[in-house]
Enzyme design. Structure first.
Site, PDB file in Angstrom:
ATOM      1  N   HIS A 165     -73.918  83.062-161.922  1.00 30.40           N
ATOM      2  CA  HIS A 165     -73.878  84.334-161.188  1.00 30.40           C
ATOM      3  C   HIS A 165     -74.663  85.429-161.904  1.00 30.40           C
ATOM      4  O   HIS A 165     -74.990  86.447-161.313  1.00 30.40           O
ATOM      5  CB  HIS A 165     -72.429  84.792-161.005  1.00 30.40           C
ATOM      6  CG  HIS A 165     -71.664  83.939-160.046  1.00 30.40           C
ATOM      7  ND1 HIS A 165     -71.321  84.354-158.788  1.00 30.40           N
ATOM      8  CD2 HIS A 165     -71.190  82.673-160.147  1.00 30.40           C
ATOM      9  CE1 HIS A 165     -70.659  83.392-158.155  1.00 30.40           C
ATOM     10  NE2 HIS A 165     -70.563  82.363-158.968  1.00 30.40           N
ATOM     11  N   ASP A 378     -79.271  92.839-163.769  1.00 26.41           N
ATOM     12  CA  ASP A 378     -78.129  92.426-162.948  1.00 26.41           C
ATOM     13  C   ASP A 378     -78.494  91.124-162.245  1.00 26.41           C
ATOM     14  O   ASP A 378     -79.604  91.007-161.707  1.00 26.41           O
ATOM     15  CB  ASP A 378     -77.839  93.510-161.884  1.00 26.41           C
ATOM     16  CG  ASP A 378     -76.375  93.535-161.467  1.00 26.41           C
ATOM     17  OD1 ASP A 378     -75.729  92.479-161.523  1.00 26.41           O
ATOM     18  OD2 ASP A 378     -75.896  94.621-161.069  1.00 26.41           O
TER      19      ASP A 378
HETATM   20  P1  ADP Z   1     -70.502  92.717-160.667  1.00 25.13           P
HETATM   21  O1  ADP Z   1     -70.293  91.301-160.185  1.00 25.13           O
HETATM   22  O2  ADP Z   1     -71.328  92.809-161.902  1.00 25.13           O
HETATM   23  O3  ADP Z   1     -69.237  93.487-160.818  1.00 25.13           O
HETATM   24  P2  ADP Z   1     -71.608  93.316-158.007  1.00 25.13           P
HETATM   25  O4  ADP Z   1     -72.258  94.555-157.495  1.00 25.13           O
HETATM   26  O5  ADP Z   1     -72.377  92.070-157.745  1.00 25.13           O
HETATM   27  O6  ADP Z   1     -71.350  93.520-159.570  1.00 25.13           O
HETATM   28  O7  ADP Z   1     -70.174  93.122-157.356  1.00 25.13           O
HETATM   29  C1  ADP Z   1     -69.195  94.108-157.501  1.00 25.13           C
HETATM   30  C2  ADP Z   1     -68.123  93.899-156.426  1.00 25.13           C
HETATM   31  O8  ADP Z   1     -66.977  94.647-156.794  1.00 25.13           O
HETATM   32  C3  ADP Z   1     -68.536  94.389-155.052  1.00 25.13           C
HETATM   33  O9  ADP Z   1     -68.024  93.513-154.083  1.00 25.13           O
HETATM   34  C4  ADP Z   1     -67.881  95.766-154.949  1.00 25.13           C
HETATM   35  O10 ADP Z   1     -67.551  96.157-153.629  1.00 25.13           O
HETATM   36  C5  ADP Z   1     -66.628  95.557-155.750  1.00 25.13           C
HETATM   37  N1  ADP Z   1     -66.195  96.824-156.367  1.00 25.13           N
HETATM   38  C6  ADP Z   1     -66.883  97.577-157.247  1.00 25.13           C
HETATM   39  N2  ADP Z   1     -66.190  98.669-157.591  1.00 25.13           N
HETATM   40  C7  ADP Z   1     -65.038  98.616-156.909  1.00 25.13           C
HETATM   41  C8  ADP Z   1     -63.888  99.460-156.836  1.00 25.13           C
HETATM   42  N3  ADP Z   1     -63.787 100.584-157.557  1.00 25.13           N
HETATM   43  N4  ADP Z   1     -62.895  99.097-156.011  1.00 25.13           N
HETATM   44  C9  ADP Z   1     -62.983  97.962-155.295  1.00 25.13           C
HETATM   45  N5  ADP Z   1     -64.018  97.128-155.328  1.00 25.13           N
HETATM   46  C10 ADP Z   1     -65.041  97.438-156.129  1.00 25.13           C
HETATM   47  O1  F6P Z   2     -70.917  89.124-162.202  1.00 24.98           O
HETATM   48  C1  F6P Z   2     -70.333  88.429-163.237  1.00 24.98           C
HETATM   49  C2  F6P Z   2     -68.829  88.539-163.253  1.00 24.98           C
HETATM   50  O2  F6P Z   2     -68.288  87.761-164.277  1.00 24.98           O
HETATM   51  C3  F6P Z   2     -68.210  88.123-161.937  1.00 24.98           C
HETATM   52  O3  F6P Z   2     -68.082  86.736-161.828  1.00 24.98           O
HETATM   53  C4  F6P Z   2     -66.930  88.871-161.969  1.00 24.98           C
HETATM   54  O4  F6P Z   2     -66.414  89.072-160.690  1.00 24.98           O
HETATM   55  C5  F6P Z   2     -67.340  90.185-162.590  1.00 24.98           C
HETATM   56  O5  F6P Z   2     -68.432  89.881-163.441  1.00 24.98           O
HETATM   57  C6  F6P Z   2     -66.184  90.833-163.341  1.00 24.98           C
HETATM   58  O6  F6P Z   2     -65.961  90.193-164.562  1.00 24.98           O
HETATM   59  P1  F6P Z   2     -64.555  89.864-165.212  1.00 24.98           P
HETATM   60  O7  F6P Z   2     -64.071  88.587-164.598  1.00 24.98           O
HETATM   61  O8  F6P Z   2     -64.894  89.726-166.663  1.00 24.98           O
HETATM   62  O9  F6P Z   2     -63.638  91.000-164.914  1.00 24.98           O
END
Ligand code: ADP
Ligand code: F6P
Length: 474
Positions: A165, A378
């Site tokens: 991912h 990212d």
């Molecule tokens: P990462 O996997 O690094 O966290 P992504 O942008 O790929 O980054 O995915 C983040 C996910 O978490 C998205 O589905 C987003 O809607 C969700 N998310 C981020 N911040 C919040 C929050 N404060 N409350 C609920 N969902 C959140």
């Molecule tokens: O995007 C990488 C990732 O490890 C996701 O698989 C996961 O949802 C997000 O980051 C948050 O990470 P953690 O599981 O460490 O809270």
């Protein structure tokens, strides 16, 4: 008399189970956590005898297998020491920074590697126990890179997929890892290795060549097969992940979310809204974005009476030192900017260190005139795709870092280099002032991409390639 545990034709293996713990007066219960990955895999898991192996997210807790929303969940126990060494340590203080361009220095700690080996072995053993003969096992992400090979040694009969991912780094960075060859060999235990973008797959193939001498021929790597003393094929390719676009669009189009979005706009005084939504992670470029915004305010190019920045910064990995420091830094900057530019009832930056439910997220996306996505690196960035899916009105401007995997597909965003603060400032001003015609033309093309390439399609593509049978779920 011992009972044999049930076995499954499809087994997903991921660091976390897709559940949240809810503490009831009668004791803890578990509910499935809403998220794109679960949504995508649910029909596939339901269509087959599917199970999900993962950690319930709480240390030192033995949870018996259970079923939630018709998914069989198989918990893996981690002790508090293992959470510290395997999860916070090797996964998030060694691998995470190396795989994200060493934005902060990586820490190398030999005892963490021992914990990573031990925990990967436990996940592999659990998957081997619950996989039916000839089953398909799909392993996810950087916490479990050794599982494919560890599982193959136990169960040569199963078909194994691995999906990364997060980015796979250039060899020059990957080579810093003392355990680089073990990691590559661990991943090569899979039959299919998927990455977010082509560049990640290329980096992995380069590392494989440098560390094992193997190179791709006719689309596959041929790796030694210990069970037959011959070779077997490993396919390495990109499968850009996505979101449940239809569900988010439908939610965003609902009267409740429209009303919530209107309320957000009214609460912010009818000003134009720039929105950032990120886990509070140093990879997300939150400080760069705040610096750019503060300079625009200082120069008078943005008037806080007309524009407001809303930054949602989701709590994440709060026991890891670099994440604590980042929180302090971000909150210091937000405090300063508001000290300098806010007035009573009119913050210049609204900072929300909180989780939100899906409807509240959709309302924020709908309310935002400009979405600011500025990661320094990212794997994909789903927030960028979610913003587009939520813009059922066909309006809104997406500013997107060229260092997010999503930039490969979302070419109609305003693409920026977050290190180039002058360029970022210009893009913010351009986004705020963009004429409606250009906004709509760009958003139309962005929506075409996001509504077509869904997480369901991603899962079907990966799974179809792994099992060799096209569509598996509708
Ligand atoms: P990462 O996997 O690094 O966290 P992504 O942008 O790929 O980054 O995915 C983040 C996910 O978490 C998205 O589905 C987003 O809607 C969700 N998310 C981020 N911040 C919040 C929050 N404060 N409350 C609920 N969902 C959140
Ligand atoms: O995007 C990488 C990732 O490890 C996701 O698989 C996961 O949802 C997000 O980051 C948050 O990470 P953690 O599981 O460490 O809270």
């Amino acid at each position: 008399m011992s009972t044999t545990p049930p076995t499954f034709d499809l087994v997903v293996v991921a660091n976390r189970l897709p559940v949240d713990r809810v503490d009831e007066p009668t004791g803890p219960t578990w509910v499935t956590a809403p998220g794109g990955l679960v949504t995508a895999l649910e029909p596939i898991l339901a269509a087959r005898e599917g199970a999900w192996v993962g950690w319930p997210g709480v240390p030192d807790e033995t949870v018996e297998p259970f079923t939630a929303d018709s998914i069989s969940l198989v918990p893996v126990r981690l002790s508090a020491d293992e959470v510290e060494a395997y999860y916070e340590g090797l996964s998030n203080s060694t691998i995470w920074p190396i795989y994200h361009d060493v934005i902060v220095p990586a820490t190398f700690e030999r005892s963490w590697w021992q914990a990573y080996l031990r925990v990967n072995d436990r996940f592999a053993a659990r998957a081997a126990e619950v996989a039916a003969p000839g089953a398909t096992v799909w392993v996810h992400d950087y916490q479990l890179q050794l599982v494919p090979q560890m599982l193959r040694e136990r169960r040569p009969d199963v078909r194994i997929g691995y999906f990364a991912h997060i980015p796979f780094p250039p060899y020059e960075l990957f080579a810093q890892l003392p355990w680089r060859t073990d990691i590559v060999k661990g991943m090569l235990g899979a039959d299919l290795i998927g990455f977010q973008i082509d560049a990640d797959a290329d980096n992995f193939l380069r590392a494989t060549r440098a560390l094992t001498g193997l190179s791709r021929r006719r689309g596959q790597l041929r790796v030694p097969d210990l069970s037959t003393a011959g070779t077997r094929g490993v396919t390495v390719t990109d499968f850009p992940i996505s979101i449940d676009s239809a569900a988010l669009s439908a939610l965003a189009a609902s009267p409740e979310v429209a009303a919530q979005a209107a309320q957000v706009r009214a609460d912010l005084g009818g000003r134009r809204i720039i929105l950032g939504v990120d886990r509070l992670d140093y990879t997300k470029g939150i400080r760069h974005r705040l610096q750019a915004y503060a300079e625009l305010l200082a120069e008078g190019r943005i008037d806080p009476a007309e524009v407001v920045l809303v930054q949602v910064a989701t709590p994440s990995r709060e026991r890891v030192e670099d994440y604590r420091r980042l929180r302090d830094e971000v909150e210091l900057i937000v405090g300063r900017v508001n000290g300098d530019y806010a007035s009573i009832g009119q913050p210049a930056v609204v900072y929300l260190h909180q989780n939100h439910d899906r409807a509240a997220m959709a309302a924020l996306y709908r309310a935002a005139d400009v979405m600011l996505v500025t990661p320094l690196r990212d794997g994909m960035n789903l927030v960028a795709k979610e913003y587009v899916a939520a813009r059922v009105d066909g309006d809104g401007v997406l500013i997107l870092s060229e260092f997010a995997g999503a930039a490969v597909e979302l070419r109609q965003a305003l693409l920026i280099n977050p290190h180039d603060i002058a360029g970022l400032k210009d893009a913010i001003v351009r986004g705020v002032r963009m004429p409606p015609g250009e906004r709509r033309a760009r958003m139309r093309r962005l929506r075409r991409v996001v509504l077509q390439r869904t997480v369901q399609r991603w899962a079907e593509d990966f799974f179809g390639e792994l099992t060799g049978d096209g569509a598996v779920a509708s």
